[in-house]
Structures are given as C-alpha cells and as structure tokens.
Design a protein around this motif. Sequence first.
Motif, PDB file in Angstrom:
ATOM      1  N   GLY A  61       0.807  -1.213   0.000  1.00  9.48           N
ATOM      2  CA  GLY A  61       0.000   0.000   0.000  1.00  9.48           C
ATOM      3  C   GLY A  61       0.839   1.260   0.000  1.00  9.48           C
ATOM      4  O   GLY A  61       0.313   2.364  -0.004  1.00  9.48           O
ATOM      5  N   GLY A  62       2.160   1.114   0.003  1.00  7.84           N
ATOM      6  CA  GLY A  62       3.081   2.253  -0.061  1.00  7.84           C
ATOM      7  C   GLY A  62       3.841   2.508   1.222  1.00  7.84           C
ATOM      8  O   GLY A  62       5.061   2.317   1.292  1.00  7.84           O
ATOM      9  N   PRO A  63       3.154   2.922   2.301  1.00  6.24           N
ATOM     10  CA  PRO A  63       3.874   3.353   3.505  1.00  6.24           C
ATOM     11  C   PRO A  63       4.735   2.297   4.174  1.00  6.24           C
ATOM     12  O   PRO A  63       5.844   2.604   4.603  1.00  6.24           O
ATOM     13  N   ILE A  64       4.266   1.059   4.279  1.00  6.84           N
ATOM     14  CA  ILE A  64       5.072   0.080   5.005  1.00  6.84           C
ATOM     15  C   ILE A  64       6.379  -0.190   4.271  1.00  6.84           C
ATOM     16  O   ILE A  64       7.435  -0.349   4.892  1.00  6.84           O
ATOM     17  N   ALA A  65       6.352  -0.216   2.941  1.00  6.26           N
ATOM     18  CA  ALA A  65       7.580  -0.413   2.179  1.00  6.26           C
ATOM     19  C   ALA A  65       8.502   0.793   2.314  1.00  6.26           C
ATOM     20  O   ALA A  65       9.722   0.648   2.460  1.00  6.26           O
ATOM     21  N   ARG A  66       7.927   1.994   2.275  1.00  4.10           N
ATOM     22  CA  ARG A  66       8.742   3.215   2.390  1.00  4.10           C
ATOM     23  C   ARG A  66       9.406   3.309   3.756  1.00  4.10           C
ATOM     24  O   ARG A  66      10.600   3.628   3.871  1.00  4.10           O
ATOM     25  N   LEU A  67       8.628   3.051   4.810  1.00  2.00           N
ATOM     26  CA  LEU A  67       9.183   3.148   6.156  1.00  2.00           C
ATOM     27  C   LEU A  67      10.214   2.054   6.404  1.00  2.00           C
ATOM     28  O   LEU A  67      11.265   2.298   7.008  1.00  2.00           O
ATOM     29  N   TRP A  68       9.937   0.841   5.932  1.00  3.63           N
ATOM     30  CA  TRP A  68      10.847  -0.283   6.149  1.00  3.63           C
ATOM     31  C   TRP A  68      12.179  -0.029   5.456  1.00  3.63           C
ATOM     32  O   TRP A  68      13.251  -0.199   6.053  1.00  3.63           O
ATOM     33  N   SER A  69      12.113   0.375   4.190  1.00  7.24           N
ATOM     34  CA  SER A  69      13.331   0.642   3.427  1.00  7.24           C
ATOM     35  C   SER A  69      14.127   1.794   4.036  1.00  7.24           C
ATOM     36  O   SER A  69      15.349   1.719   4.200  1.00  7.24           O
ATOM     37  N   THR A  70      13.420   2.861   4.391  1.00  3.31           N
ATOM     38  CA  THR A  70      14.077   4.031   4.978  1.00  3.31           C
ATOM     39  C   THR A  70      14.707   3.693   6.322  1.00  3.31           C
ATOM     40  O   THR A  70      15.844   4.083   6.619  1.00  3.31           O
ATOM     41  N   ALA A  71      13.971   2.943   7.141  1.00  4.31           N
ATOM     42  CA  ALA A  71      14.492   2.571   8.461  1.00  4.31           C
ATOM     43  C   ALA A  71      15.765   1.749   8.345  1.00  4.31           C
ATOM     44  O   ALA A  71      16.766   2.031   9.014  1.00  4.31           O
ATOM     45  N   LEU A  72      15.758   0.729   7.486  1.00  6.54           N
ATOM     46  CA  LEU A  72      16.916  -0.158   7.362  1.00  6.54           C
ATOM     47  C   LEU A  72      18.139   0.562   6.814  1.00  6.54           C
ATOM     48  O   LEU A  72      19.272   0.301   7.246  1.00  6.54           O
TER      49      LEU A  72
END
Length: 597
Positions: free
Chosen positions: A388-399
């Motif tokens: 849905g967008g946000p979980i991938a963005r946050l996960w990638s950014t966090a890592l």
Amino acid sequence: MTSSTRSGKSSKSDSNLMEMNWDPITRIVGSLGIYTKIDWAAKRVVECHSTSSVFRGYSIFMKGKDPRDAHFITSRICGICGDNHATCSVYAQNMAYGVKPPNLGEWIINLGEAAEYMFDHNIFQENLVGVDYCEKMVAETNPGVLELARHTEAPHAEDHGYKTIADIMKSLNPLEGEFYREALRVSRETREMFCLMEGRHVHPSTLYPGGVGTVATIQLFTDYLTRLMRYVEFMKRCLPMHDDLFDFFYQAMPGYEQVGQRRILLNCWGSLNDPEYCDFKYENMAMWGRKMFVTPGIVVDGKLVTNNLVDINLGIRILLGSSYYDDWEGQETFVSHDPLGNPVDRRHPWNQHTIPRPAKRDFDSKYSWTMSPRWFDGKDYLAMDTGGGPIARLWSTALSGLVDIGGYVKATGHSVVINLPRSATKPEKTFEWKIPQWSNAIERNRARTYFQAYCAAAAVYFIEQAMAEIRAGHTKTWEKFDVPKDAIGCGFTEAVRGVLSHHMVIRDGKIANYHPYPPTPWNGSVRDVYGTPGPYEDAVQNTPIFEENPPDKFKGIDIMRAVRSFDPCLPCGVHMYTGEGRTVKKLHTPHAFNSGG
C-alpha cells in the motif's frame, strides 16, 4: 457495507470447499475482482485469483507523441494519483533532456507531493479502509469483538479523547462518525495545500520539465504552513488512536496477524528528491537516489538487499503469465545498454512491447489484464509488493538509516523517529515507527498513519528550505531545456500506493517507447509464467476466517481487510483499448451491463 458476493460449492469433491467471489471490490474504482475458494472446516482461504477487467493502453498511444506532453497525458492515467504520474514523468523528462531544476522548484514539488501523501492517505485511512474497522461493520461481522471493545479502555485516551476502543470504532462510522467527518474536513485543507504548490489537483497545471511555473512568495508558503500546522495537530490525535485500534485487534482475536500476511517482499523506489544532490543524471542516480528524503530499497525477508536505484532499475522484469497479452520475443530492442554500459534485459520496461490479446477468462490459463512485474535478484523473479506504499517506504528508509530531515525525521537502522513540532494546542510530540514482525493487513494500515506524520514533519522542513531560498534572493523556479533528437530517461518516485516508474525512449524528437509502472500492476499482478501468484492473491491465500457469520451470511470482512490494506486503486492498471475499431450493437435492456456479484 461490503462488496457484492457470490457463493456456491466448488467443483472439487470436498463439500466444505466453497467458491466465494467479490467482483467488483467496492470503495475503489470497480474493476478489481477477488475470486476465492474457502475451506469452511478449517476456516481458511485456500485459493485466490485477482482479476482486472479492462485493458490499459497508455503504453500504446504514447508512441509518436511530443515528449514534452508526456506528463500532461500520463497525469490522466488516474483521477486519484494523477499528480504522482505527472511528477514521475517530469523526472524522466529531466533525465532525457539533461536539465536540473532550480532548488526552489524542487522544494515546491516536494511540498506538493507531501501534501498529496497527506491528503490521500488520510482520506483512504479514515473514510475508506477505516469503515472495515468501524462500529457498524464489527457489529455485523464480529459482535463478540465489539462487546469486548466496549469494555476495553483505550491506552492513549488522553491523546485522542476516546475512552474505549468501541468509542474509536463508533467515531469511524461512515457519514455520522466524529472522526470520519473530521477526516473529510482535513482532506479539504491538504488538497488546498497541494493546489498552492502546483495549481490544480489532481492534474497539476504548473508542473513542467525543468521545474514549476509557481510564483513563489513568502505569503504562498505561509498559507501552506498555516494549513500544515492544523494537520500536524490532527496527526497528534490520529496516530495514537490508530495504534490503540490496531493493537486491540491483535488482542481480541489471537492469530489475527495472519490476516493478509505474506512473505516480506517489499519494494520502494524512493521519493522527495534533495535538490542539493539530485541532478537527474543517470550516471549519478545511485548517489542522488540515496539522498532522497524517502530511501529507495528492496527488502527481502525483512533484510535490505539494495538501495541503489541503478541496480533497482536494471532488476525490473515484466512477465506476462496469466495476463491477456502476447509475448514480444522477436520484437525490436530499444535499449541494449544503460548510460553506464550495463546490459538492459529484453523484459525491462525500456524494451517492452504491449501486444493485447483478449481471451475468455480461465483461471487455469489467462484471466486478467494486469501484467506481472517482478524484480530479478540474479536467481529468482520476486513478486514484490508495496504494502500500500507506507510500510515499504518506512521499512526501506528505516533499514538504510540514511534519512535525517532537519531533526524532524530520522532513520535509525531499525525504526523511523518522527518529531511533530508544537502546534496550536499541543506540545511537540515524538513518535517512532518500529519495524514490525509481519507484513500483514494490520501493519500495512498502521504504517499508513505513521507515514502521514512522516510527511507532515518533512513538509515543515521543506517550507523552511523554500523560504530560505527566497530570502537569499533565489526565486527562480524553472530552467530552460532543449529536447534532444534521441535520448532515454527514467523517473522513479513513490505514488501514494507505492512504487512508480516511467521509462521513456525518444527517437527523432518523438516518443518511441513509454511505459509507466505504478503500484497497481505490482500489487495486483497475477500468476506469472512460473506460477508465482501476485501479492493480492498471495496475501488472501491462507488468510484465516475470523468472521462470526455462517457461509450464507458471510461478508468476507477478513478478506476485504487483507485486500484493502494494499490501498487498491485500479485506474492505474485498467484503461480501455479499442484496437482497430468495431461496430458495437446497442442493447436496449437496462441490465445488459450488470456486473453481477
């Protein structure tokens, strides 16, 4: 409250196995169908097929067009995320033309895109997907859960004002719920914020290759900031409220983490460029991609595989499999090597040919107009999803741990810390999104709320930078350019629902090939040539059934929560193609086009 359904026994001998279909899925554009087989003895979905009912033709009629028109045309791919397409097209054109916009122009684009994320995520979360968790829905599907909610105090009641979980659910009731109505009001102001930056929503009128035509003044950014701070105030209530609601579902129904759960295969193309580093040159793309304010990345089984946009680009493969197209093997190759000399695969978007071949729907063969984009890691063709967008963005950014936005947002390597500044009635507030255990329906929805706060905090920083440019006398927002005779370009950003890329080939000053790939074909893809199901299909298959209704009154709420957690929006995958043209007989019966259930 839910989509139309159809049920009946499967052709299989097991009398407990039933076919149950939802076509169209409601609360989105109605071209998505979900076809399932459910084992009622095990209360689990055992099979799922996702269908898209109309062909998408932009890659065909873009050929021969003036490339300078690309963003105006591709904006019309969707009436929801049209500005994301326009932005991505402009990025691809900037690369092809070799033009770098002035810094102020890029800050304005970032402010527009941040406003779009805030607008769209808010209205979907509260007014569309939120209905799946509201009092009326839970009463119809899980009355026992609602009764427990009435006796469960909300841990963050002091922050959001709702004493119990049932009070939160009641506030989300469509049209009459307090928070439902408040979200509608907020959506108006976030749309106004976008229009201040790019003239018109959802098809920008001041966005061009080389920058923007927006007249930048201190008053303009002050008007944006005034609305932004009201949104910041709203988020300080919204985020703890959603945490309480989503945590309750885990508590109320042990095992609910399995709803919509699939292997962690997340893709993010990054968004919100840093103008100090981004020059749109392909040769520098790995560097300026890592400087984005949302970090690109491929996440497999929870681990970061790469955040290099060049590697990400070269790994994209378009497979056909169960979709209504002929293969393009033997057709012309447009790009053999990228500007760095790397070989480009025939199944890359630069080399794709779109050859539609309609057929009768057959779940053992062809059954959808949606292709199957995959990311090739050198060994496997991975069915990535955006969540849905946000979980991938946050996960990638966090890592990646690269983002530090002026103290407002910071990636730590295992989380993202978001600092919302002091607002009218609330003090400064810090939130932290932590990498979850699962990629499932609940965590996709939770991430959507956190990313709204992320965008609000980032937008405060963008405002500061834009005002600093004006005060320094740097008021230019657009740079002139020339269209080369032959060139290639690619744009990478994040549409609201996830990854968005535009790949363009220019020959003799005209578009020779153009392929936009938004999140819809990634998330809604079908079984590919290797039999690998797409993310919707994969997330629904094996989803347990927690709904308390019997089969004859089944609403499929757990299935709907799994699908809607991806924020499914089919316009980006379903546009009409008329071929060579044909005579259509007019039918007089008013029910001739009833889609049925």
